[in-house]
Design a protein around this motif. Structure first.
Motif, PDB file in Angstrom:
ATOM      1  N   SER A 109       0.827  -1.243   0.019  1.00  0.00           N
ATOM      2  CA  SER A 109       0.013   0.064   0.137  1.00  0.00           C
ATOM      3  C   SER A 109       0.850   1.401  -0.196  1.00  0.00           C
ATOM      4  O   SER A 109       1.643   1.659   1.090  1.00  0.00           O
ATOM      5  CB  SER A 109      -0.992   0.078   0.981  1.00  0.00           C
ATOM      6  OG  SER A 109      -1.600   1.300   1.473  1.00  0.00           O
ATOM      7  N   ARG A 110       0.764   2.152  -0.957  1.00  0.00           N
ATOM      8  CA  ARG A 110       1.600   3.289  -1.204  1.00  0.00           C
ATOM      9  C   ARG A 110       1.291   4.374  -0.044  1.00  0.00           C
ATOM     10  O   ARG A 110       1.844   5.063   0.389  1.00  0.00           O
ATOM     11  CB  ARG A 110       1.587   3.915  -2.662  1.00  0.00           C
ATOM     12  CG  ARG A 110       2.333   2.827  -3.655  1.00  0.00           C
ATOM     13  CD  ARG A 110       2.012   3.213  -4.868  1.00  0.00           C
ATOM     14  NE  ARG A 110       0.893   3.679  -5.379  1.00  0.00           N
ATOM     15  CZ  ARG A 110       0.154   4.198  -6.171  1.00  0.00           C
ATOM     16  NH1 ARG A 110       1.059   4.814  -7.254  1.00  0.00           N
ATOM     17  NH2 ARG A 110      -1.006   4.232  -6.781  1.00  0.00           N
ATOM     18  N   SER A 111      -0.102   4.393   0.208  1.00  0.00           N
ATOM     19  CA  SER A 111      -0.509   5.451   1.227  1.00  0.00           C
ATOM     20  C   SER A 111      -0.507   4.892   2.589  1.00  0.00           C
ATOM     21  O   SER A 111      -0.038   6.035   3.417  1.00  0.00           O
ATOM     22  CB  SER A 111      -2.278   5.469   0.941  1.00  0.00           C
ATOM     23  OG  SER A 111      -2.949   4.270   1.058  1.00  0.00           O
ATOM     24  N   ARG A 112      -0.554   3.718   2.915  1.00  0.00           N
ATOM     25  CA  ARG A 112      -0.334   3.287   4.207  1.00  0.00           C
ATOM     26  C   ARG A 112       1.357   2.945   4.419  1.00  0.00           C
ATOM     27  O   ARG A 112       1.561   2.696   5.426  1.00  0.00           O
ATOM     28  CB  ARG A 112      -1.079   2.108   4.666  1.00  0.00           C
ATOM     29  CG  ARG A 112      -2.612   2.593   4.460  1.00  0.00           C
ATOM     30  CD  ARG A 112      -3.345   1.447   5.347  1.00  0.00           C
ATOM     31  NE  ARG A 112      -3.298   0.110   4.772  1.00  0.00           N
ATOM     32  CZ  ARG A 112      -3.957  -0.487   3.843  1.00  0.00           C
ATOM     33  NH1 ARG A 112      -5.108   0.370   3.113  1.00  0.00           N
ATOM     34  NH2 ARG A 112      -3.949  -1.625   3.364  1.00  0.00           N
ATOM     35  N   GLN A 113       1.769   2.632   3.320  1.00  0.00           N
ATOM     36  CA  GLN A 113       3.494   2.202   3.495  1.00  0.00           C
ATOM     37  C   GLN A 113       3.702   0.855   4.262  1.00  0.00           C
ATOM     38  O   GLN A 113       4.492   0.857   5.131  1.00  0.00           O
ATOM     39  CB  GLN A 113       4.196   3.452   3.952  1.00  0.00           C
ATOM     40  CG  GLN A 113       4.023   4.597   3.051  1.00  0.00           C
ATOM     41  CD  GLN A 113       5.092   5.754   3.242  1.00  0.00           C
ATOM     42  OE1 GLN A 113       5.686   5.777   4.367  1.00  0.00           O
ATOM     43  NE2 GLN A 113       5.613   6.372   2.457  1.00  0.00           N
TER      44      GLN A 113
END
Lengths: 125, 125
Positions: free
Chosen positions: B49-53
């Motif tokens: 997940s790029r947003s949650r990393q």
């Protein structure tokens, strides 16, 4: 002009390319704003070549243009899906119909199908 | 372990997700090395997940797991194609079957189909 979210990924968004009849996924390429606009206005799938760093009309060398039949974008406008008519049958520079001709089977790669053209002939390399 | 080219795109490669029966494209997500290995070992589509990393087992919140039926990689090993059985029917967080439910028609967006669930109910947000 429909706005896509190019900012999220440094100006380039992925474009999935699908055969408009069989729904086979043929390839994935990247678009910048210019490629997106050129695709919309010309009806020929146009990408941004990361290796050559320029606009790339798919098929400009091989003659294997992709005529766009339908365009979808995803829920958050950061990916494009093109449904195309692939001229010349093969989308992959290897001569295969699809770039996704490598299947993972129990940890090894099996090549599915055979090339439809000889890349050496088409690209004269 | 089959080596993918993660270097080209800063450690993340796109994964196209296709329904294994209908060939509809459901979504596109990103994988790092850990996500790739987790997908291979668990058989459940796992992304980064790029947003949650962080590592993201698709469906861990909604219950809508993606069971991997077939894996393809592209000619230069920098894109993955998963053919999956989508549990719970909808792959998109909006409740739509596919994230690609926005069709471009003459410069405007038409939404194709209706949500199969109410995101507010599923995600309790």
């Amino acid at each position: 002009m429909i706005k896509l979210n190019f900012e999220k990924t440094n100006g380039l968004i992925p474009a999935i390319v699908q055969d408009y009849k069989t729904s086979d996924v043929l390839m994935l390429a990247y678009m910048n704003q210019d490629a997106w606009e050129a695709t919309l206005s010309s009806g020929n799938a146009t990408y941004y070549s990361r290796s050559r760093q320029n606009l790339w009309v798919k098929g400009e060398t091989s003659g294997n243009l992709q005529r766009v039949k339908e365009i979808r974008i995803d829920c958050d406008h950061d990916t494009v899906l093109l449904k195309v008519k692939q001229i010349g049958e093969a989308a992959c520079h290897t001569g295969h119909r699809s770039c996704f001709h490598k299947k993972i089977d129990n940890g090894s790669i099996t090549v599915v199908g055979k090339p439809l053209f000889d890349p050496k002939e088409v690209y004269k390399k």
